[in-house]
Design a protein around this motif. Structure first.
Motif, PDB file in Angstrom:
ATOM      1  N   ASP A 180       0.842  -1.186   0.000  1.00 48.01           N
ATOM      2  CA  ASP A 180       0.000   0.000   0.000  1.00 48.01           C
ATOM      3  C   ASP A 180       0.888   1.252   0.000  1.00 48.01           C
ATOM      4  O   ASP A 180       1.877   1.312   0.740  1.00 48.01           O
ATOM      5  N   PRO A 181       0.587   2.265  -0.820  1.00 49.92           N
ATOM      6  CA  PRO A 181       1.445   3.461  -0.878  1.00 49.92           C
ATOM      7  C   PRO A 181       1.554   4.187   0.458  1.00 49.92           C
ATOM      8  O   PRO A 181       2.598   4.772   0.764  1.00 49.92           O
ATOM      9  N   PHE A 182       0.485   4.156   1.266  1.00 53.20           N
ATOM     10  CA  PHE A 182       0.551   4.785   2.578  1.00 53.20           C
ATOM     11  C   PHE A 182       1.546   4.036   3.474  1.00 53.20           C
ATOM     12  O   PHE A 182       2.312   4.642   4.213  1.00 53.20           O
ATOM     13  N   MET A 183       1.506   2.707   3.381  1.00 52.57           N
ATOM     14  CA  MET A 183       2.436   1.894   4.168  1.00 52.57           C
ATOM     15  C   MET A 183       3.873   2.172   3.740  1.00 52.57           C
ATOM     16  O   MET A 183       4.769   2.321   4.587  1.00 52.57           O
ATOM     17  N   TYR A 184       4.103   2.244   2.447  1.00 52.60           N
ATOM     18  CA  TYR A 184       5.455   2.494   1.962  1.00 52.60           C
ATOM     19  C   TYR A 184       5.959   3.853   2.442  1.00 52.60           C
ATOM     20  O   TYR A 184       7.092   3.980   2.906  1.00 52.60           O
ATOM     21  N   SER A 185       5.115   4.869   2.345  1.00 54.56           N
ATOM     22  CA  SER A 185       5.517   6.206   2.774  1.00 54.56           C
ATOM     23  C   SER A 185       5.850   6.233   4.260  1.00 54.56           C
ATOM     24  O   SER A 185       6.853   6.827   4.682  1.00 54.56           O
ATOM     25  N   PHE A 186       5.024   5.559   5.051  1.00 56.27           N
ATOM     26  CA  PHE A 186       5.248   5.505   6.497  1.00 56.27           C
ATOM     27  C   PHE A 186       6.555   4.790   6.823  1.00 56.27           C
ATOM     28  O   PHE A 186       7.398   5.291   7.572  1.00 56.27           O
ATOM     29  N   LEU A 187       6.739   3.601   6.242  1.00 53.42           N
ATOM     30  CA  LEU A 187       7.936   2.812   6.539  1.00 53.42           C
ATOM     31  C   LEU A 187       9.205   3.497   6.053  1.00 53.42           C
ATOM     32  O   LEU A 187      10.263   3.387   6.683  1.00 53.42           O
ATOM     33  N   SER A 188       9.118   4.198   4.943  1.00 52.50           N
ATOM     34  CA  SER A 188      10.300   4.896   4.416  1.00 52.50           C
ATOM     35  C   SER A 188      10.772   5.998   5.359  1.00 52.50           C
ATOM     36  O   SER A 188      11.959   6.335   5.388  1.00 52.50           O
TER      37      SER A 188
END
Length: 349
Positions: A180-188
């Motif tokens: 999920d793009p939100f997950m990627y942004s958060f984890l990054s």
């Protein structure tokens, strides 16, 4: 001659306790049970002023707003947040604290709830609103005995969450490698500082699919899919990518996504156990079931397994001899706990 902690002054003991609780405040609990003096010292405000604790088990969201707030709430400078929230009563309060938190202070967050996916959605979808920098994140489901009846709590829907928690739950634990793009942004954003991550609903495959690197992370607790999906497609895990993602990982805990696909789950585990070139790396491995049933009943220890394709062994089971052989073969790995067997390589400690 000083031969007891009781001979030390209160100030000196408080200094010792302060350093003792750095990793986990719960380490103070056994000390508080030893005597009345230590119970008083463990309760000293100086040991707890950087912790924010909320238990919403018997509160509604409206009552939570009027709770008396500790100084660390007011300044939003706590180093540790612990929330026991059977549903999502406290999710808005947590959002407010994270939004106003001092981003110069690394934050440990531990959430115990019956709706982990809602909290995960709040963290990942609203992280741009926060000033928080996370040192550790733990989102775990409350045991059934800790869950109050639905009549004792009121559920709150987080207004900025765009998906239902049930949908998130299925997505997080699915075999799909889609991130999920939100997950990627958060984890990054959290990966440079994160040291501990516990979220048994999140698939390890999804973390690897981000292609991010977590250089500081030493403790990981997540789900591991079966090596073969329900439609018989190949879903084996590339452990070299796991090591690349978590180069300094020491303690790994894995949960099967489904207790009905244990053969494929153990296949992914054995792929690691039969790849000694990845070690030294992990120090310990723990396998936990998400249900009350045991993962696998051990076979007689005479059936030693050296390869994941050994047809003489029930692939749903791990033997004592296999664990001992694995510990002796993998450099640096000193403990394997499968639920049925918990073995420590004493010679390697």
């Amino acid at each position: 001659m000083i031969n007891s902690l009781q001979s030390f002054s209160d100030e000196l003991i408080l200094m010792i306790l302060y350093h003792l609780k750095q990793d986990n405040h719960l380490d103070l609990a056994p000390i508080a049970n030893t005597c009345r003096r230590f119970q008083r010292l463990v309760s000293d405000y100086s040991l707890w002023d950087m912790m924010i604790m909320m238990d919403t088990s018997s509160l509604t969201s409206e009552q939570l707003v009027f709770l008396p707030i500790m100084p660390s709430h007011k300044s939003h400078s706590g180093k540790e947040i612990i929330m026991v929230d059977p549903y999502t009563t406290g999710i808005l309060a947590l959002h407010t604290i994270l939004k106003r938190h001092d981003n110069n202070i690394l934050l440990d967050v531990s959430l115990y709830t019956n709706d982990p996916s809602s909290y995960w959605s709040m963290l990942t979808r609203q992280y741009d609103d926060y000033n928080s920098t996370f040192k550790s994140i733990s989102i775990t489901e409350l045991p059934p005995s800790s869950s109050p009846s639905s009549s004792s709590s009121s559920s709150v829907t987080f207004s900025c969450t765009s998906t239902k928690s049930g949908d998130d739950s299925i997505h997080l634990m699915s075999d799909s490698h889609h991130v999920d793009p939100f997950m990627y942004s958060f984890l990054s954003k959290v990966c440079p500082h994160l040291e501990m991550f516990t979220f048994p609903m999140l698939s390890l495959h999804k973390l690897i699919a981000t292609s991010l690197v977590f250089p500081q992370l030493h403790t990981l607790n997540v789900a591991l899919p079966s090596a073969t999906t329900q439609d018989d497609t190949n879903n084996t895990l590339d452990w070299s990518k796991v090591k690349h993602t978590f180069p300094n990982l020491q303690h790994l805990t894995l949960h099967p996504i489904s207790d009905h696909q244990l053969e494929g789950f153990w296949k992914n585990i054995r792929l690691l156990w039969t790849t000694p070139t990845l070690f030294p790396w992990l120090h310990s491995m723990t396998i936990q079931s998400n249900s009350s049933s045991s993962l696998a009943y051990p076979l007689p220890s005479s059936s030693l397994v050296n390869t994941p394709n050994d047809s003489t062994n029930n692939n749903n089971s791990i033997t004592k001899d296999e664990i001992i052989a694995t510990l002796s073969r993998l450099n640096g790995l000193i403990r394997i706990d499968t639920g049925c067997w918990d073995i420590i390589a004493v010679d390697h400690v």
